[in-house]
Design a protein around this motif. Sequence first.
Motif, mmCIF file in Angstrom:
data_model
loop_
_atom_site.group_PDB
_atom_site.id
_atom_site.type_symbol
_atom_site.label_atom_id
_atom_site.label_comp_id
_atom_site.label_asym_id
_atom_site.label_seq_id
_atom_site.Cartn_x
_atom_site.Cartn_y
_atom_site.Cartn_z
ATOM 1 N N ALA A 66 47.223 41.355 -1.145
ATOM 2 C CA ALA A 66 48.229 42.089 -1.918
ATOM 3 C C ALA A 66 49.405 41.183 -2.272
ATOM 4 O O ALA A 66 49.924 41.228 -3.400
ATOM 5 N N TYR A 67 49.840 40.352 -1.334
ATOM 6 C CA TYR A 67 50.936 39.423 -1.614
ATOM 7 C C TYR A 67 50.537 38.447 -2.722
ATOM 8 O O TYR A 67 51.316 38.169 -3.648
ATOM 9 N N ALA A 68 49.316 37.924 -2.601
ATOM 10 C CA ALA A 68 48.852 36.961 -3.600
ATOM 11 C C ALA A 68 48.756 37.609 -4.977
ATOM 12 O O ALA A 68 49.146 37.012 -5.992
ATOM 13 N N SER A 69 48.252 38.835 -5.013
ATOM 14 C CA SER A 69 48.124 39.538 -6.290
ATOM 15 C C SER A 69 49.486 39.753 -6.936
ATOM 16 O O SER A 69 49.637 39.630 -8.156
ATOM 17 N N ALA A 70 50.491 40.059 -6.112
ATOM 18 C CA ALA A 70 51.838 40.260 -6.646
ATOM 19 C C ALA A 70 52.394 38.981 -7.267
ATOM 20 O O ALA A 70 53.253 39.030 -8.154
ATOM 21 N N LEU A 71 51.893 37.838 -6.787
ATOM 22 C CA LEU A 71 52.329 36.548 -7.323
ATOM 23 C C LEU A 71 51.431 36.068 -8.463
ATOM 24 O O LEU A 71 51.626 34.969 -8.986
ATOM 25 N N GLY A 72 50.434 36.872 -8.809
ATOM 26 C CA GLY A 72 49.521 36.487 -9.872
ATOM 27 C C GLY A 72 48.470 35.496 -9.433
ATOM 28 O O GLY A 72 47.897 34.780 -10.266
ATOM 29 N N ALA B 54 47.842 35.733 10.799
ATOM 30 C CA ALA B 54 46.912 34.942 9.994
ATOM 31 C C ALA B 54 47.673 34.184 8.912
ATOM 32 O O ALA B 54 48.701 34.651 8.410
ATOM 33 N N ARG B 55 47.158 33.021 8.596
ATOM 34 C CA ARG B 55 47.762 32.188 7.548
ATOM 35 C C ARG B 55 46.710 31.939 6.471
ATOM 36 O O ARG B 55 45.560 31.609 6.778
ATOM 37 N N PHE B 56 47.128 32.131 5.225
ATOM 38 C CA PHE B 56 46.221 31.999 4.089
ATOM 39 C C PHE B 56 46.803 31.017 3.073
ATOM 40 O O PHE B 56 48.023 30.861 2.982
ATOM 41 N N HIS B 57 45.908 30.400 2.313
ATOM 42 C CA HIS B 57 46.296 29.630 1.135
ATOM 43 C C HIS B 57 45.850 30.410 -0.093
ATOM 44 O O HIS B 57 44.720 30.919 -0.139
ATOM 45 N N ALA B 58 46.742 30.522 -1.053
ATOM 46 C CA ALA B 58 46.422 31.266 -2.276
ATOM 47 C C ALA B 58 46.745 30.415 -3.494
ATOM 48 O O ALA B 58 47.704 29.638 -3.505
ATOM 49 N N ASN B 59 45.916 30.565 -4.528
ATOM 50 C CA ASN B 59 46.182 29.852 -5.782
ATOM 51 C C ASN B 59 45.634 30.654 -6.958
ATOM 52 O O ASN B 59 44.971 31.665 -6.777
ATOM 53 N N ASP C 217 49.035 25.074 -3.592
ATOM 54 C CA ASP C 217 48.708 26.353 -2.960
ATOM 55 C C ASP C 217 49.959 27.000 -2.373
ATOM 56 O O ASP C 217 50.850 26.314 -1.858
ATOM 57 N N VAL C 218 49.985 28.305 -2.446
ATOM 58 C CA VAL C 218 51.036 29.083 -1.792
ATOM 59 C C VAL C 218 50.540 29.464 -0.400
ATOM 60 O O VAL C 218 49.413 29.949 -0.244
ATOM 61 N N VAL C 219 51.369 29.232 0.604
ATOM 62 C CA VAL C 219 51.008 29.586 1.977
ATOM 63 C C VAL C 219 51.517 30.996 2.270
ATOM 64 O O VAL C 219 52.700 31.285 2.100
ATOM 65 N N ILE C 220 50.628 31.853 2.697
ATOM 66 C CA ILE C 220 50.978 33.242 3.025
ATOM 67 C C ILE C 220 50.671 33.478 4.499
ATOM 68 O O ILE C 220 49.541 33.271 4.943
ATOM 69 N N THR C 221 51.671 33.885 5.239
ATOM 70 C CA THR C 221 51.490 34.196 6.663
ATOM 71 C C THR C 221 51.771 35.679 6.876
ATOM 72 O O THR C 221 52.834 36.172 6.493
ATOM 73 N N VAL C 222 50.821 36.366 7.450
ATOM 74 C CA VAL C 222 50.954 37.816 7.614
ATOM 75 C C VAL C 222 50.538 38.224 9.027
ATOM 76 O O VAL C 222 49.956 37.446 9.776
ATOM 77 N N GLN D 77 41.112 42.678 9.179
ATOM 78 C CA GLN D 77 40.958 43.202 7.822
ATOM 79 C C GLN D 77 42.305 43.611 7.232
ATOM 80 O O GLN D 77 42.566 43.403 6.036
ATOM 81 N N VAL D 78 43.174 44.173 8.064
ATOM 82 C CA VAL D 78 44.521 44.522 7.593
ATOM 83 C C VAL D 78 45.262 43.269 7.148
ATOM 84 O O VAL D 78 45.951 43.261 6.117
ATOM 85 N N ALA D 79 45.130 42.190 7.921
ATOM 86 C CA ALA D 79 45.785 40.932 7.555
ATOM 87 C C ALA D 79 45.242 40.403 6.232
ATOM 88 O O ALA D 79 46.005 39.926 5.372
ATOM 89 N N ILE D 80 43.931 40.487 6.051
ATOM 90 C CA ILE D 80 43.323 40.024 4.794
ATOM 91 C C ILE D 80 43.837 40.849 3.617
ATOM 92 O O ILE D 80 44.223 40.308 2.569
#
Length: 219
Positions: free
Chosen positions: A152-158, A214-219, A3-8, A144-147
């Motif tokens: 958007a960051y995750a989408s840019a990474l595919g 907020a911190r998210f996991h993306a895959n 997973d990629v960790v995204i902090t926003v 909601q802005v954080a989400i």
Amino acid sequence: MTDVVITVRGEHQALVAAELGVARVSVRLDGPERAGVVAQAQEIAADLQQELAAAETEGAITKWNSERVSVWADRPWNDKGKQLPLVHHASVQLVAEFKDFSALSEWISRASEREGVAVDAITWTLTKQTERATENAVAQGAVQVAIDRATAYASALGLANVQAVQIADVGMLSHEAAMKAPMMMQRGAAADMAGAPNFQLEPDEIEVSATVEARFHAN
């Protein structure tokens, strides 16, 4: 795949029309005789108190209070370095919360025309109910802005799947100095307007803002 960790950070703010105007007025007098100064200050304060009590009965005021008279004395110096005779001072502060802004303008106009009366400040605020509701709405907007930002960051990474794992007030997930969120800023003041002519007060809008991390996991 790891997973990629995204902090926003998410921010949101809202401007809300003021609902209450808080007036802080002081009676300040001085003179060579203590008894006379105190009596005059008490007389002026009593008149103002009667006006506030009447306004409260009419529903223009939600609450008000008046401090007891403060008395002190000093010996000032003139420009030649000579100490002058003793001067006695008396002060009384009154605070009133108005919900009728026309009544507030009229009372401030009358009060400021009195000798020894100074308008220290007028601040604008919200009722507790509106304040809580607005803070909740603004906090939800910040989340909601954080989400949206993390997505958007995750989408840019595919990456298509984004899951929140941590959320906190700003500063609690990072090493920066902590800040409160949401934060309410109250703007608007009229200071030292003694002797001012009749005028109409224009209430400021209240800015309510919130910032979250907020911190998210993306895959």
